[in-house]
Write a protein that holds these residues in place. Structure first.
Motif, short mmCIF file in Angstrom:
data_model
loop_
_atom_site.label_atom_id
_atom_site.label_comp_id
_atom_site.label_asym_id
_atom_site.label_seq_id
_atom_site.Cartn_x
_atom_site.Cartn_y
_atom_site.Cartn_z
N ARG A 1 15.83 24.06 -76.90
CA ARG A 1 17.19 24.23 -76.41
C ARG A 1 17.69 25.65 -76.67
N ALA A 2 18.55 26.12 -75.79
CA ALA A 2 19.08 27.48 -75.92
C ALA A 2 20.04 27.58 -77.10
N THR B 1 22.06 18.76 -71.38
CA THR B 1 20.83 18.03 -71.02
C THR B 1 19.83 18.89 -70.26
N GLY B 2 20.21 20.13 -69.92
CA GLY B 2 19.27 21.01 -69.25
C GLY B 2 19.33 20.87 -67.74
N VAL C 1 26.48 34.37 -74.66
CA VAL C 1 25.08 34.64 -74.33
C VAL C 1 24.25 33.44 -74.75
N ARG C 2 23.33 33.04 -73.89
CA ARG C 2 22.39 31.95 -74.20
C ARG C 2 20.99 32.55 -74.31
N LEU C 3 20.37 32.31 -75.47
CA LEU C 3 19.08 32.91 -75.75
C LEU C 3 18.05 31.84 -76.09
N ALA C 4 16.78 32.19 -75.88
CA ALA C 4 15.69 31.35 -76.35
C ALA C 4 15.72 31.33 -77.88
N PRO C 5 15.32 30.22 -78.51
CA PRO C 5 15.45 30.10 -79.97
C PRO C 5 14.75 31.18 -80.77
N ASP C 6 13.63 31.71 -80.27
CA ASP C 6 12.90 32.74 -81.02
C ASP C 6 13.24 34.16 -80.58
#
Length: 304
Positions: free
Chosen positions: A58-59, A108-109, A76-81
């Motif tokens: 999840r973002a 829920t994506g 801002v929405r980022l990838a977890p890593d």
């Protein structure tokens, strides 16, 4: 998993643009300064089923102003890593989650992450926030420092800590801790010996006993270099954002005395058995003063 989620904006030579609209050959603002050409664009999508099976994809949503006024300029929405940098510190977005200004997207994506690879290898500016290639370049110390700074800006009243320093030795301390107001968010912690920081980490480890108690992932195990032999040292474990001591801290590390290691172990047990931090300090002072008097008074040759 690195990248900026579709819908978030990045800075380009022609102004801000949604990350999904950037193409190979476009020039974007580089996180280390200047402009750099995009040499490759990678996309990876996670549908609802994938997010349900593994919530770790999840973002992470970083709210506008989470790092200070105008930083970032918009959510801002980022990838977890995806690594985020500020003030010389860098950390993956997942370690910055504080349940307030930085949180996991519970939608829920689906979600699509876009990774822009630049000439020279630099990162991008997402709404003014430095998003750099992470890999092995960030350190736990920097991650805890950055999370602590975010928390200090965001959390006016940190929650009361519940948990315990369960075991401590001359090279490791183990326990668990949760923030009473944000029980689902990992607490950033640091260990100090006689006031000097020696180890950093997050209380985010999974343990069967904590699972059975319904506590979630809140265990920790910090390792550090051993202190000098023949000394007694105070080990404290604190929340990094405000210095609050964990329950059971500080702990006396008795590493040996002229009478041999056994008496040091016994004294350490006596001191650490007290539940109140101030009581432990008072007990330690009294016990060591007694040991010093007895050592000074014993006859030449001493007692075997």
């Amino acid at each position: 998993m690195e990248g900026v989620a579709e819908g978030s904006v990045v800075a380009t030579a022609g102004g801000t643009r949604p990350v999904e609209a950037v193409r190979v050959g476009d020039e974007v603002a580089c996180a280390v300064g200047g402009l750099a050409a995009v040499v490759r664009v990678e996309r990876r999508q996670f549908d609802r089923d994938a997010l349900r099976r593994d919530p770790g994809y999840r973002a992470v949503v970083i709210a506008a102003g989470a790092f200070g006024a105008g930083l970032p300029e918009a959510d801002v929405r980022l990838a977890p890593d995806q690594a985020v940098a500020m003030g010389g510190c860098m950390a993956p977005a997942r370690l910055l989650v504080n349940g307030a200004t930085i949180a996991v997207d519970e939608g829920t994506g689906p979600v699509t992450y876009v990774r822009l690879m630049l000439a020279g290898g630099g990162g991008v500016m997402a709404a003014g926030l430095q998003c750099r290639p992470g890999g092995p370049t960030w350190t736990m110390r920097a991650a805890v420092a950055l999370r602590g700074e975010v928390d200090r800006r965001a959390l006016r009243g940190a929650g009361v800590l519940t948990g315990m320093v369960e075991a401590a030795g001359t090279t490791q301390v183990v326990g668990w801790v949760r923030d009473g107001q944000r029980a689902s968010v990992a607490v950033p912690i640091e260990a100090r010996i006689d006031g000097e920081p020696v180890a950093w980490g997050f209380a985010d480890q999974r343990r069967p006993d904590l699972d059975m108690a319904g506590m979630g992932n809140c265990g920790f195990a910090l390792r550090f270099p051993p202190p000098s032999i023949g000394t007694s040292r105070w080990l404290s474990v604190r929340r990094a954002s405000d210095g609050a001591e964990l329950p059971g801290s500080p702990v006396l590390l008795a590493t040996g005395f002229s009478n041999g290691p056994k008496i040091g172990h016994i004294l350490g047990m006596a001191v650490n058995s007290a539940t109140d931090a101030a009581a432990r300090v008072d007990i330690a002072r009294s016990l060591f003063a007694t040991v010093d008097r007895l050592t000074a008074a014993r006859p030449p040759g001493g007692i075997a």
